[in-house]
Write an enzyme that holds these catalytic residues in place. Structure first.
Site, PDB file in Angstrom:
ATOM      1  N   ASP A 118       0.895  -1.122  -0.076  1.00  0.00           N
ATOM      2  CA  ASP A 118      -0.117  -0.012   0.086  1.00  0.00           C
ATOM      3  C   ASP A 118       0.858   1.375  -0.107  1.00  0.00           C
ATOM      4  O   ASP A 118       0.315   2.301  -0.264  1.00  0.00           O
ATOM      5  CB  ASP A 118      -0.957  -0.054   1.244  1.00  0.00           C
TER       6      ASP A 118
HETATM    7  C1  BGC Z   1       0.349   1.027   6.346  1.00  0.00           C
HETATM    8  C2  BGC Z   1      -0.044  -0.219   5.370  1.00  0.00           C
HETATM    9  C3  BGC Z   1      -1.317  -0.419   5.303  1.00  0.00           C
HETATM   10  C4  BGC Z   1      -2.055   1.054   4.808  1.00  0.00           C
HETATM   11  C5  BGC Z   1      -3.363   1.059   4.939  1.00  0.00           C
HETATM   12  C6  BGC Z   1      -0.220   2.255   5.633  1.00  0.00           C
HETATM   13  O1  BGC Z   1      -0.127   3.376   6.517  1.00  0.00           O
HETATM   14  O2  BGC Z   1       1.992   1.195   6.130  1.00  0.00           O
HETATM   15  O3  BGC Z   1       0.570  -1.370   6.110  1.00  0.00           O
HETATM   16  O4  BGC Z   1      -1.924  -1.321   4.649  1.00  0.00           O
HETATM   17  O5  BGC Z   1      -1.614   2.125   5.674  1.00  0.00           O
HETATM   18  O6  BGC Z   1      -4.130   2.242   4.341  1.00  0.00           O
HETATM   19  C1  NOJ Z   2      -1.672  -4.339   5.200  1.00  0.00           C
HETATM   20  C2  NOJ Z   2      -2.982  -4.513   4.492  1.00  0.00           C
HETATM   21  O1  NOJ Z   2      -3.977  -4.725   4.998  1.00  0.00           O
HETATM   22  C3  NOJ Z   2      -2.532  -4.804   3.327  1.00  0.00           C
HETATM   23  O2  NOJ Z   2      -3.700  -5.357   2.508  1.00  0.00           O
HETATM   24  C4  NOJ Z   2      -1.430  -4.752   2.575  1.00  0.00           C
HETATM   25  O3  NOJ Z   2      -1.118  -5.455   1.591  1.00  0.00           O
HETATM   26  C5  NOJ Z   2      -0.210  -4.351   3.441  1.00  0.00           C
HETATM   27  N1  NOJ Z   2      -0.667  -3.765   4.613  1.00  0.00           N
HETATM   28  C6  NOJ Z   2       1.135  -4.211   2.841  1.00  0.00           C
HETATM   29  O4  NOJ Z   2       0.862  -2.844   2.391  1.00  0.00           O
END
Ligand code: BGC
Ligand code: NOJ
Length: 829
Positions: free
Chosen positions: A501
């Site tokens: 993400d």
């Molecule tokens: C995090 C990710 C997460 C995302 C969700 C980010 O700040 O690092 O792991 O999936 O937020 O929006």
């Molecule tokens: C957490 C999110 O829930 C997941 O969808 C995503 O792939 C990972 N973070 C990696 O960014």
């Protein structure tokens, strides 16, 4: 009871494998250690000090009790009993908090769907067993109060919950309104406190907090019970030994029962409290919709009270819970596993965590507040991979629900609310990996069940009301979308981000201070993702095999062609010499390449290219994984990328916003580790796969628990990497894709019991020094007892397979009539 006493190195607890419990022996754990109550519709978070909250279906829209996240101290508010010695005024809680009075004995047993906390002080022992009976929308607190001393005692008990006004976000932000709407009703003779606050025009549900023991008083107003200037560690009614019999009008409704007990030496009292959600509509004939003033229909509430006044009914409900969990877990059990760590995780905790992630996606944990995220499209599809063997029918329904949040162009709502099943428009789509995960979950479901009919099931698209297409059409739409949305190298565009993400590549600049152009809606950006390319390679292989099984060879060939086109793009443009590049940014520059100053090698593209079949014939697959080993592997797990980014880069986005070593910036993101584990299995390297498996396994962290800090029985999303100030420290336990994927790794990769369209394939990839193991697997209503032997110390390669004593060719067990029991013996040699 206790079978595995605490190793000296873990002062906080130990696994009781025979009872499938984790036993916590002191309350001041490094972080609150959480368990979940509930398995269908009603859920509760319950920590080892009885902290947490409860909700029906949706932690945002139907929250029953309050919880203040990020409180001081951490984890305050929950399911509390205050025990007061009437003679001395001494007060304590059996779960230690909130009073934190020293206990003579404390024990918390987190089990499958229940938590049992025992606290004793000065000859009074209190046990609280919290659980949600299967199929019911309530939780029971079974209380046992025992006088273990030699003299009669007068004990006063105050229960406590703080009600949430159902809509959690409004409840915690809109006090100008909420302080004026709280309403309760009390039926003291029934021990029942009804909380009915809601917007009057749509009130069709209420909460009940009841006590099955006769009560001597109650409170429903927080100010009366706690005191405006007091904390939960000093509630004025408790300290005074006197309830106020208060009725809340606005402000903060709570539920508290007051019970006085005279206990003879050795005497025990057992009774239950119940916290229920009662739905009265909108379809129910008793729904008094639009009637004001609102009078709740208490028929259901009274029936619940009547039922659970009988402690035998409580015990019966608990027995049903135990039986339900035994049945859920029985579809996969390994015995004679050479490593007890793998056995306890695979048999109990990993599967148990898979149920939690299936039910809650990433919505409500100690790190997710229940108001931010509902069900994730990408997350929930992956959660199915570790859950489908347990309850395939629920997985089927979930796949159809998820698919209905896809848009007709192939993109998806990134998240949806569990209560409404509607996509959450506030969180942008534009994650160009989302739709491909639907192919993986659907194929996994069909391999598990053989149910090809799901493909013909009509499912709507979120943006086309009224019209529906088959699920298979949704899968085709997904594949077509990726083929259509490709960039200059023929690789898939990344959109806002892919699985990572934080990889936001749409700014046409590399320097924060330069004038830059940001493709806000990502349209027009040419940033491409090699990880999506690898995922596409995998998804197309899955779909091709599905079409072959359906004997639709033309379709299979068409998909195979698309696979070949993408493979060609990957091998032509994404190989960096020793590993696969991660992406190309909006300026067309590589990300995750030796040419980059930082972030030279990423984990995700190595994993997915290998799993998708890239590098299979040219040595690149092995070399990519060797590069992971050389540059990213550590004893605490595989780091997401190296070197860590030391500064923020506009053209890379959020990934560079984290301090080095945390989360996506060179943290150990456990979820993606599992794909590498599977990659090593694919290459037959059982020792590597298992070493890596252990590196992130929570049960293997007991020796370093002061550093690790999170629960040793469930996976955490993240462990701080070697660049961090706190390497080895875990965060975001429970709700992570690591659960499902690790179950795939251990059950299908290492132990090698693989569902295929045609039947179970036996193809382990294990450490060479494992002599073998036995797995009981229930598959398509057939019970298989599979014994694997490894007399020649190999990792992979089943050379001999007998089914009920008869040797077969190949390693796929032919279908058998449902209800039968099949004995399978496999030998690696
Ligand atoms: C995090 C990710 C997460 C995302 C969700 C980010 O700040 O690092 O792991 O999936 O937020 O929006
Ligand atoms: C957490 C999110 O829930 C997941 O969808 C995503 O792939 C990972 N973070 C990696 O960014």
């Amino acid at each position: 009871m206790s079978t595995n006493p605490a190793p000296a190195s873990n002062p906080y607890g130990y696994f009781d494998d025979a009872n499938r419990e984790y036993v916590i022996t002191r309350p001041d754990t490094p972080l609150p250690w959480l368990n979940y109550l509930g398995q269908d519709d009603f859920f509760g978070l319950c920590t080892n000090t009885a902290g947490g909250y409860s909700f029906w279906r949706d932690a945002k829209l139907r929250r029953l009790t309050r919880y203040r996240y990020n409180n001081v101290p951490m984890d305050l508010g929950g399911r509390y009993l205050y025990i007061r010695d009437a003679a001395t005024g001494d007060v304590w809680n059996p779960g230690w908090k909130p009073m934190k009075t020293a206990l003579d004995r404390y024990e918390c047993r987190h089990g499958t769907g229940y938590t049992r906390i025992t606290g004793a002080r000065d000859g009074i022992e209190t046990e609280m067993l919290f659980f949600v009976p299967p199929g019911e929308t309530l939780e029971l607190w079974r209380a046992t109060i025992r006088n273990t001393g030699p003299v009669p005692r007068k004990v006063q008990i105050f229960s406590f919950v703080e009600f949430c006004l159902f809509e959690a976000l409004n409840d915690m932000t809109n006090y100008q309104r909420t302080y004026s709407i709280g309403e309760v009703e009390v039926e003291p003779g029934d021990g029942a406190i009804y909380h009915k606050t809601e917007y009057r025009e749509r009130r069709n549900h209420y909460a009940l907090f009841g006590c099955a023991h006769p009560i001597n008083g109650y409170d429903t107003d927080r100010d009366a019970f706690v005191g405006v200037h007091n904390g939960l560690h000093e509630p004025q009614a408790v300290l005074a030994g006197k309830p106020r019999n208060s009725i809340a009008h606005g402000w903060n409704p709570i539920g508290s029962h007051f019970i006085e007990l005279d206990l003879k030496p050795g005497e025990t009292r057992e009774f239950a409290f119940v916290l229920a959600y009662i739905d009265q509509g909108p379809d129910s004939p008793e729904n008094p919709k639009f009637t004001a003033p609102f009078v709740i229909n208490k028929t259901k509430g009274r029936a619940i009270m009547a039922k659970y006044r009988d402690i035998a009914a409580v015990d019966d409900a608990f027995a049903r819970l135990r039986a339900t969990w035994a049945s859920h877990l029985s579809a996969f059990q390994v015995t004679d596993c050479p490593d007890p760590i793998a056995a306890r995780m695979a048999n109990t905790w990993n599967q148990y965590q898979c149920m939690a992630t299936f039910n809650l996606s990433r919505s409500a944990s100690m790190f997710e507040t229940g108001i931010g995220r509902g069900m994730g499209f990408r997350d929930s599809n992956q959660d199915i991979l570790g859950f489908v063997h347990m309850l395939p029918d629920r997985a089927r329904q979930r796949i159809l629900d998820i698919a209905a949040t896809q848009l007709s162009d192939g993109t998806c709502y990134h998240q949806y609310q569990p209560l409404t099943k509607k996509g959450n428009a506030e969180i942008g789509g534009d994650f160009y990996d989302d739709h491909l995960w639907l192919v993986l979950s659907t194929c996994a479901y069909i391999k598990e069940t053989g149910d090809r009919a799901i493909l013909d099931t009509p499912v709507g698209y979120a943006d086309k009301s009224g019209s529906r297409d088959t699920l298979l059409h949704h899968l085709e739409t997904s594949i077509a979308y990726t083929m259509k949305q490709r960039g200059p190298h023929g690789l898939p565009l990344i959109g806002h981000a892919d699985w990572n993400d934080c990889l936001n590549l749409n700014c046409f600049s590399t320097e924060p201070n330069e004038s830059f152009q940001c493709a806000g809606d990502v349209k027009g950006s040419i940033a491409e993702s090699v990880m999506i390319a690898g995922l596409f390679l995998h998804a197309t292989r899955e779909l091709e095999a599905l079409y072959r099984w359906l004997q639709r060879d033309t379709d299979a060939a068409r998909i195979a062609e698309q696979h070949a086109t993408m493979l060609d793009a990957v091998e032509t443009h994404a190989w960096d010499g020793e590993w696969y590049i991660r992406a190309f940014d909006a300026a067309g520059k590589p990300v995750g390449s030796k040419t980059c100053g930082e972030g030279k090698i990423f984990i995700e593209s190595q994993a997915w290219c290998v799993l998708g079949g890239a590098g299979a014939n040219n040595g690149r697959a092995r070399q990519a994984l060797e590069s992971v080993h050389k540059h990213l592997y550590t004893p605490d797990g595989i780091i997401l990328q190296q070197p860590a980014y030391s500064t923020y880069h506009l053209n890379l986005g959020e990934v560079t916003s984290y301090p080095p070593g945390y989360k996506e910036n060179a943290g150990i993101f456990c979820h993606n580790n599992t794909w590498i584990h599977l990659g090593w299995c694919q290459l037959g390297e059982g020792d590597r796969a298992y070493e890596y498996y252990l590196s992130i396994c929570p049960a293997a962290k007991e020796q370093q628990i002061e550093t690790y800090r999170c629960e040793p029985y469930v996976y955490a999303q993240m462990i701080a990497g070697r660049d961090a100030a706190t390497p080895g420290e875990a965060k975001n336990a429970w709700l992570t894709g690591t659960a499902a994927w690790t179950f795939v790794t251990v059950s299908q990769g290492i132990l090698g019991i693989q569902p295929t369209y045609d039947g179970l394939r036996i193809d382990p990839c294990m450490p060479k020094n494992w002599p073998g193991f036995t797995v009981r697997r229930v598959y398509r209503e057939v019970e298989y007892i599979i014994t694997v032997r490894n007399p020649s110390n190999l990792s992979k390669g089943v050379a001999r397979l007998t089914v009920d004593g008869r040797e077969i060719t190949g390693n796929v067990i032919p279908a058998a009539p449902s209800g039968s029991k099949i004995m399978v013996e496999a030998e690696l040699c």
